[in-house]
Design an enzyme around this catalytic site. Sequence first.
Site, mmCIF file in Angstrom:
data_model
loop_
_atom_site.group_PDB
_atom_site.id
_atom_site.type_symbol
_atom_site.label_atom_id
_atom_site.label_comp_id
_atom_site.label_asym_id
_atom_site.label_seq_id
_atom_site.Cartn_x
_atom_site.Cartn_y
_atom_site.Cartn_z
ATOM 1 C CB CYS A 263 -0.959 -0.016 1.194
ATOM 2 S SG CYS A 263 -0.132 -0.034 2.796
ATOM 3 N N GLY A 264 0.605 2.227 0.816
ATOM 4 C CA GLY A 264 1.447 3.406 0.884
ATOM 5 C C GLY A 264 2.595 3.254 1.867
#
Length: 312
Positions: A263-264
């Site tokens: 993800c981030g």
Amino acid sequence: MASPRNKLHLPQQHRQLSFSSYLVTPQELHEALKKYPPSKISTAPRVVPLCAAWFMPNDPEGRKGIDVFRKSHIPHARFFDIDAIKDDDSPYPHMLPTNERFAEAMSELGIRRDDEVVVYDTQELGIFSAPRVGWTLRVFGHPNVHVLNNYKLWVQQGFPTESGDPEPVEKTNYPVPSRLPKNYGKEGADETEILDARSYGRWAGTEKEPRPGLSSGHMPGSKSLPFQELLDPETKTFLPASELRKVFERKGVDPSKTIISSCGTGVTAAIIETALGVAEYGDREKRRLYDGSWTEWAQRVTEDSGLIQKLK
């Protein structure tokens, strides 16, 4: 990249587990808290609610996890701050802490190794950061970890809440974990699936990243799987196992391959990792969560290298 669960030899439990599955309902947690309440006197294992409230750094309302905890939380809950309990020597936001830092944090939270911990999220987001904290506890070998599905329903169904700062707890002496060496094999691109929990626009490179100066885009060969697709749009709970399997099948995820969630900064990647477990999709021993996720990747490579891809 970090393993979703190290193979630790877990101690034999002193009592029967309160929950039959990793995800627990508000009713199940309420009944367990009545049966095994947090206690400063008893040395018996307890059920401990652990709030993992967290918001993105670019949250439009400027919300902070501790602020919503003070507004509303499960009685006797402790607060796990993922911005503080991390590897302070890493340039990346949420890398796993050292064994010693993890043990220190658990001790300060008043959690014992034989406590049954139920991690939960915010009423506002439903499921967001709690799976990351649940995954963290499992990585460090805490024997009994669960995720509430979810606090939004807990409030809606009228279970007790309270407000205010975290209550003082008696510090414990949580043992420093002894994590086993990681062995990821030597899988190539053809043997892996990379699932990206960020929004489609961030994956495609058409939206900006929330962290200034960080390029958006995706790793070669990765697939976009925004974590919202794994949650009920109304309740924000995880979809049933059968529906989760359909999502993975629709995305063309090969269950025979090593599946890497990203993800981030490694937070919502844990939603994918949890959903894979709930759906029993793929081989549990071949699941991975990329701890540094896109923030690390995009800072280590360049677009000129071809390792940051965007849709034209």
